[in-house]
Write a protein that holds these residues in place. Structure first.
Motif, PDB file in Angstrom:
ATOM      1  N   GLN A  13      29.147 -50.445  15.437  1.00 48.81           N
ATOM      2  CA  GLN A  13      27.663 -49.809  15.498  1.00 48.81           C
ATOM      3  C   GLN A  13      27.191 -48.972  14.260  1.00 48.81           C
ATOM      4  O   GLN A  13      25.986 -49.450  13.822  1.00 48.81           O
ATOM      5  CB  GLN A  13      27.818 -48.454  16.612  1.00 48.81           C
ATOM      6  CG  GLN A  13      26.585 -47.636  16.687  1.00 48.81           C
ATOM      7  CD  GLN A  13      26.564 -46.316  17.561  1.00 48.81           C
ATOM      8  OE1 GLN A  13      27.687 -45.955  17.745  1.00 48.81           O
ATOM      9  NE2 GLN A  13      25.427 -45.819  18.109  1.00 48.81           N
ATOM     10  N   TYR A  59      24.112 -50.605  12.235  1.00 47.96           N
ATOM     11  CA  TYR A  59      22.930 -49.445  11.810  1.00 47.96           C
ATOM     12  C   TYR A  59      22.678 -49.217  10.378  1.00 47.96           C
ATOM     13  O   TYR A  59      21.526 -49.393   9.989  1.00 47.96           O
ATOM     14  CB  TYR A  59      23.390 -48.211  12.325  1.00 47.96           C
ATOM     15  CG  TYR A  59      22.643 -46.899  12.107  1.00 47.96           C
ATOM     16  CD1 TYR A  59      21.377 -46.816  13.035  1.00 47.96           C
ATOM     17  CD2 TYR A  59      22.706 -46.029  10.900  1.00 47.96           C
ATOM     18  CE1 TYR A  59      20.426 -45.811  12.807  1.00 47.96           C
ATOM     19  CE2 TYR A  59      21.863 -44.945  10.772  1.00 47.96           C
ATOM     20  CZ  TYR A  59      20.860 -44.778  11.866  1.00 47.96           C
ATOM     21  OH  TYR A  59      19.889 -43.824  11.509  1.00 47.96           O
ATOM     22  N   GLY A 112      20.933 -52.439   9.060  1.00 46.15           N
ATOM     23  CA  GLY A 112      19.540 -52.524   9.405  1.00 46.15           C
ATOM     24  C   GLY A 112      18.571 -51.612   8.403  1.00 46.15           C
ATOM     25  O   GLY A 112      17.509 -52.068   7.757  1.00 46.15           O
ATOM     26  N   ARG A 140      16.959 -63.331  19.180  1.00 45.61           N
ATOM     27  CA  ARG A 140      16.776 -62.077  19.686  1.00 45.61           C
ATOM     28  C   ARG A 140      17.115 -60.966  18.777  1.00 45.61           C
ATOM     29  O   ARG A 140      18.128 -60.833  18.173  1.00 45.61           O
ATOM     30  CB  ARG A 140      17.489 -61.838  20.973  1.00 45.61           C
ATOM     31  CG  ARG A 140      16.969 -62.726  22.043  1.00 45.61           C
ATOM     32  CD  ARG A 140      17.736 -62.636  23.423  1.00 45.61           C
ATOM     33  NE  ARG A 140      17.407 -63.410  24.579  1.00 45.61           N
ATOM     34  CZ  ARG A 140      17.917 -63.522  25.829  1.00 45.61           C
ATOM     35  NH1 ARG A 140      18.836 -62.739  26.216  1.00 45.61           N
ATOM     36  NH2 ARG A 140      17.362 -64.424  26.752  1.00 45.61           N
ATOM     37  N   PRO A 141      16.201 -59.961  18.645  1.00 47.15           N
ATOM     38  CA  PRO A 141      16.774 -58.621  17.896  1.00 47.15           C
ATOM     39  C   PRO A 141      17.835 -57.937  18.460  1.00 47.15           C
ATOM     40  O   PRO A 141      18.073 -57.986  19.678  1.00 47.15           O
ATOM     41  CB  PRO A 141      15.344 -57.945  17.497  1.00 47.15           C
ATOM     42  CG  PRO A 141      14.693 -58.132  19.018  1.00 47.15           C
ATOM     43  CD  PRO A 141      14.967 -59.686  19.216  1.00 47.15           C
ATOM     44  N   VAL A 157      18.953 -54.083  18.836  1.00 50.49           N
ATOM     45  CA  VAL A 157      18.601 -52.643  18.539  1.00 50.49           C
ATOM     46  C   VAL A 157      19.889 -51.792  18.524  1.00 50.49           C
ATOM     47  O   VAL A 157      20.538 -51.857  19.498  1.00 50.49           O
ATOM     48  CB  VAL A 157      17.685 -52.184  19.720  1.00 50.49           C
ATOM     49  CG1 VAL A 157      17.298 -50.736  19.493  1.00 50.49           C
ATOM     50  CG2 VAL A 157      16.484 -53.136  19.584  1.00 50.49           C
ATOM     51  N   LYS A 200      21.415 -47.789  18.174  1.00 52.25           N
ATOM     52  CA  LYS A 200      21.199 -46.654  18.011  1.00 52.25           C
ATOM     53  C   LYS A 200      22.125 -45.774  16.797  1.00 52.25           C
ATOM     54  O   LYS A 200      22.933 -46.235  16.492  1.00 52.25           O
ATOM     55  CB  LYS A 200      21.371 -45.753  19.312  1.00 52.25           C
ATOM     56  CG  LYS A 200      20.557 -46.378  20.287  1.00 52.25           C
ATOM     57  CD  LYS A 200      20.913 -45.608  21.767  1.00 52.25           C
ATOM     58  CE  LYS A 200      20.164 -46.155  22.848  1.00 52.25           C
ATOM     59  NZ  LYS A 200      18.595 -45.665  22.413  1.00 52.25           N
ATOM     60  N   GLU A 226      16.978 -45.150  15.836  1.00 49.51           N
ATOM     61  CA  GLU A 226      17.572 -46.523  16.188  1.00 49.51           C
ATOM     62  C   GLU A 226      16.930 -47.426  15.277  1.00 49.51           C
ATOM     63  O   GLU A 226      15.853 -47.177  14.382  1.00 49.51           O
ATOM     64  CB  GLU A 226      17.426 -46.948  17.543  1.00 49.51           C
ATOM     65  CG  GLU A 226      15.615 -47.079  17.934  1.00 49.51           C
ATOM     66  CD  GLU A 226      15.428 -47.542  19.371  1.00 49.51           C
ATOM     67  OE1 GLU A 226      16.410 -47.304  20.101  1.00 49.51           O
ATOM     68  OE2 GLU A 226      14.380 -48.216  19.403  1.00 49.51           O
ATOM     69  N   VAL A 227      17.734 -48.610  14.915  1.00 46.51           N
ATOM     70  CA  VAL A 227      16.918 -49.661  14.188  1.00 46.51           C
ATOM     71  C   VAL A 227      17.044 -50.953  14.784  1.00 46.51           C
ATOM     72  O   VAL A 227      17.929 -50.950  15.584  1.00 46.51           O
ATOM     73  CB  VAL A 227      17.702 -49.706  12.579  1.00 46.51           C
ATOM     74  CG1 VAL A 227      17.641 -48.392  11.902  1.00 46.51           C
ATOM     75  CG2 VAL A 227      19.279 -50.096  12.915  1.00 46.51           C
ATOM     76  N   THR A 228      16.271 -51.765  14.322  1.00 52.58           N
ATOM     77  CA  THR A 228      16.086 -53.198  14.950  1.00 52.58           C
ATOM     78  C   THR A 228      16.498 -54.042  14.011  1.00 52.58           C
ATOM     79  O   THR A 228      15.535 -54.199  12.752  1.00 52.58           O
ATOM     80  CB  THR A 228      14.601 -53.249  15.506  1.00 52.58           C
ATOM     81  OG1 THR A 228      14.367 -52.449  16.406  1.00 52.58           O
ATOM     82  CG2 THR A 228      14.493 -54.698  15.991  1.00 52.58           C
ATOM     83  N   THR A 244      16.755 -58.177  12.773  1.00 55.68           N
ATOM     84  CA  THR A 244      16.317 -59.497  13.203  1.00 55.68           C
ATOM     85  C   THR A 244      16.829 -60.514  12.342  1.00 55.68           C
ATOM     86  O   THR A 244      16.654 -60.439  10.823  1.00 55.68           O
ATOM     87  CB  THR A 244      14.677 -59.633  13.211  1.00 55.68           C
ATOM     88  OG1 THR A 244      14.016 -58.570  14.105  1.00 55.68           O
ATOM     89  CG2 THR A 244      14.282 -60.969  13.530  1.00 55.68           C
TER      90      THR A 244
END
Length: 290
Positions: free
Chosen positions: A21, A25, A28, A137-138, A140, A142, A155-157, A159
């Motif tokens: 995680q 994070y 991103g 699919r991205p 996501v 937290k 959160e960050v996305t 891609t």
């Protein structure tokens, strides 16, 4: 392709939910800050592989932020205070052709398989964004509950995509999928013939982050700046590097003399800290990369 090892080859990136995680994070955040496009990322227990498309010459901003924040976050989580990453310079290798990009993604993705840790890529419990890349699919992520301030994004996305200038994305993804399957089948056949077994994801997670591999790491070898399977493509890429150094030296000489000049595309330090003028990078038409 960006690669860096943990200090002393320790398993400081050993797969666990907090490590995965935190790394994703920060990855991103770093991509957003540096304005680079993510292609692929994975972490073994003691090193990382990241492929990005750096169109603005800001990869230094990217990996500086990534490495600094990952080190601080994981040291906080581990309760340690020493260096997190090895002191040697971050390895940055330019992937010249589409073939080189495919091979490096396959090499990185199957690293846990060829190392005898898991039987298939999707069994690796650490960071491995192959599925996100292949499925388009991205991801996501937290904000972790440790270390990171509440003022930081909740959160960050992320891609992961093949750059459009490289050609048909579906064709390239099919090649990657096929090559990964070939490596998995080859390794499975090798294990069947020798009776070897993989360590397994549970045993990987149970390793101490203080441990390190028993094998000896090769030292004092070459540190390539480009990767290209084609001999003449490799020579061309190396010549481009030489031309950049020559153009940079000429521009710096004029700049120090107080004369007007334009630094070549890719200039980083003087551009960001001395605000020197830099030429725009050339436009690369679709299909121009071999």
């Amino acid at each position: 392709m960006i690669t860096r090892r943990c200090t002393q080859r320790q398993f400081l990136l050993r797969p666990d939910p907090d490590t995965v995680q935190a790394y994703l994070y920060v990855l991103g955040l770093a991509a957003q800050l540096a304005r680079v496009d993510l292609i692929y990322a994975m972490t073994m227990s003691n090193h990382e592989h990241v492929e990005v498309a750096d169109r603005e010459g800001r990869r230094v901003v990217f990996y500086q932020y990534l490495h600094e924040l990952v080190a601080r976050a994981m040291n906080c989580r581990r309760g340690r205070f020493e260096n997190f990453w090895a002191s040697e310079q971050t390895s940055v290798v330019r992937l010249v052709t589409v073939d080189d990009l495919v091979e490096k993604i396959v090499y990185s993705a199957t690293n846990p398989v060829t190392a005898g840790l898991v039987a298939r890529v999707d069994q690796w419990p650490g960071v491995n964004t192959l599925k996100a890349l292949l499925d388009k699919r991205p991801i996501v992520v937290k904000r972790p509950r440790f270390f990171f301030r509440e003022e930081m994004p909740a959160e960050v996305t992320l891609t992961f995509r093949i750059p459009p200038e490289l050609g048909d994305e579906d064709v390239i993804l099919a090649r990657i999928r096929r090559r990964v399957a070939e490596v998995e089948a080859r390794e499975a056949a090798a294990r069947a013939s020798t009776g070897r077994r993989v360590l397994g994801r549970r045993a990987v997670r149970q390793q101490s982050w203080r441990d390190l591999p028993r094998t000896q790491e090769p030292r004092f070898g070459l540190r390539p700046a480009v990767a290209c399977r084609d001999k003449w493509g490799r020579i061309e890429a190396l010549q481009c590097n030489e031309h950049f150094l020559e153009a940079y030296a000429d521009a710096r000489r004029l700049w120090l003399a107080g004369k007007p000049t334009l630094f070549p595309p890719g200039t980083y330090w003087l551009r960001h800290f001395a605000f020197v003028p830099v030429a725009a990078p050339p436009k690369i038409p679709i299909g121009a990369i071999r």
